[in-house]
Design a protein around this motif. Structure first.
Motif, short mmCIF file in Angstrom:
data_model
loop_
_atom_site.label_atom_id
_atom_site.label_comp_id
_atom_site.label_asym_id
_atom_site.label_seq_id
_atom_site.Cartn_x
_atom_site.Cartn_y
_atom_site.Cartn_z
N VAL A 148 0.92 -1.22 0.03
CA VAL A 148 0.07 0.16 0.13
C VAL A 148 0.71 1.34 -0.25
O VAL A 148 0.83 2.16 -0.88
N LEU A 167 1.58 1.52 -4.01
CA LEU A 167 0.48 2.13 -4.36
C LEU A 167 0.70 3.47 -4.27
O LEU A 167 -0.13 4.32 -4.60
N ARG A 215 -0.18 5.00 -1.41
CA ARG A 215 -1.23 5.25 -0.81
C ARG A 215 -1.07 5.60 0.96
O ARG A 215 -0.20 5.13 1.36
N PHE A 272 -5.54 2.46 3.67
CA PHE A 272 -5.96 1.86 2.07
C PHE A 272 -5.90 0.41 2.60
O PHE A 272 -6.82 -0.51 1.59
N ALA A 279 -3.97 -0.11 -8.54
CA ALA A 279 -4.87 -0.52 -7.27
C ALA A 279 -5.81 -1.81 -7.50
O ALA A 279 -6.12 -2.42 -6.81
#
Length: 407
Positions: free
Chosen positions: A240, A244, A246, A250, A301
């Motif tokens: 994550v 990603l 993020r 998430f 994602a």
């Protein structure tokens, strides 16, 4: 699943299982947060789970206990004992009492080492043999939901009302679980004893797994998988935050995707078993875990979410296939010891893999670790998939044939 839940005995079995696991999952996180609050130490909080896992060291003796008593009253007694042990946490007041948390969690884990084999050994008496796959699938689907929501509930109650309220609620939940189990009406055979020594009796399940070629392969494949499956605990955060880019929040999305997969996997498992057999289900699941590992390396994602969905389906399939195979192919008088030996063989590698994964994530790229997971689970699939056709279900153990003495 719906057909199974029309059976009153299965409803009581599921209710007992759901409540006991609700108590487990809610308590773990709440106790870790409590120890962190009392000591300010993250390592001290982490020791809560290791203290619980330490209880699995008594699994060999627990298995013998399960085979020496009728499983339904033993399971109810285990739940009631868990309630009593949990209430001892009310004695914890400040950081000087944290040692008591560890002792109680160890005892709690030791009681859990009775509960697991007893549940698995009891289920064949609750449902017909041809519905064991569906029954195990239902159990795993329910547990998958609980793994997502129960820790949140436990932590929420802790923040809202404090640790003591969590402890009391947990104890009440176990008492209700015991009542649910006692409401099950099943015919259990009278336990038998052999003329063997205590050591020989205790290791009976291990010897059975050693001598049954395909079950031995099943245990080896599951143990190999557990050696790396714990890596996901550390890898998920890196996927994550690094892959990603993020926020860690998430992770809730990924947990939701995994939960959906678990529910779907539990519902579909029985049908797959009827077509491919228990071993086929596990082999397919291992390949799916390998595929999900590769999907998690892609920094997109939707692809990562798909990977977690696949993992959610595959992880319970491994448990369902292994559990159903052991239930069908283990003599009734050995089921407790066989499941204890199996749980010991997979629990120790899993706990070790969580610790190793937490150490490796600081030194290795998470994609390398996912590659290792993929390679190991595919090796496990190869080990399991190359065996002979499954043996038919066993009716009586070799030990019982040779040494049984009717009580």
């Amino acid at each position: 699943m719906a057909q199974l839940l029309k059976r009153p005995q299965m409803r009581f079995y599921i209710l007992g299982d759901v409540l006991s696991n609700l108590g487990d999952y809610a308590l773990f996180l709440a106790m870790a947060i409590w120890v962190k609050t009392l000591t300010g130490s993250t390592p001290a909080a982490g020791l809560v789970m290791f203290a619980f896992a330490g209880g699995s060291l008594v699994l060999p003796l627990s298995g013998l206990l399960v085979d020496r008593f009728r499983r339904r009253p033993l399971l109810a007694a285990s739940y009631l004992s868990s309630a009593a042990v949990v209430l001892l946490l009310l004695l914890v007041d400040d950081r000087d009492d944290v040692w008591l948390v560890y002792v109680i969690m160890f005892l709690y884990g030791a009681l859990g080492s009775v509960t697991g084999p007893a549940q698995n050994a009891l289920l064949p008496a609750v449902v017909p043999e041809d519905q064991l796959g569906d029954a195990n699938g239902t159990v795993q689907a329910m547990r998958g939901l609980l793994r997502v929501f129960a820790p949140i509930i436990g932590a929420g109650v802790f923040v809202w009302q404090g640790a003591q309220v969590v402890v009391v609620i947990d104890a009440v939940v176990f008492v209700v679980a015991a009542v649910a189990v006692l409401l099950i009406r099943v015919s259990e055979p009278r336990p038998t004893r052999t003329g063997q020594s205590l050591i020989a009796e205790t290791t009976g399940g291990l010897r059975f797994l050693r001598d049954a070629a395909n079950l031995r392969r099943l245990v080896i494949a599951c143990a190999l998988t557990m050696l790396v499956i714990g890596f996901f605990e550390s890898i998920a955060i890196a996927v994550v935050t690094e892959g990603l880019a993020r926020q860690a929040t998430f992770l809730a999305v990924l947990a939701g995707a995994q939960a959906v997969g678990t529910i779907a996997g539990g519902a579909l498992a029985g049908g797959v078993i009827r077509r491919a057999g228990e071993r086929g289900l596990v082999v397919v699941a291992l390949v799916m875990v390998g595929a999900s590992s590769l999907l998690l390396t892609v920094p997109i994602a939707p692809v990562v979410i798909a990977g977690m969905l696949v993992l959610g389906v595959a992880a319970p399939w491994i448990v369902i296939g292994a559990t159903t195979s052991l239930q069908r192919r283990t003599p009734e008088d050995l089921r407790g010891r066989v499941f204890a030996a199996f749980e010991f063989g997979v629990t120790v590698p899993q706990v070790a893999s969580i610790a190793v994964g937490a150490s490796l994530i600081a030194a290795l790229d998470y994609r390398v670790m996912l590659g290792v997971v993929c390679a190991v689970v595919l090796l496990a699939a190869l080990v399991l998939g190359t065996g002979r056709p499954d043996e038919p279900p066993a009716a009586e153990s070799p030990d019982a044939e040779q040494d049984a003495v009717t009580r």
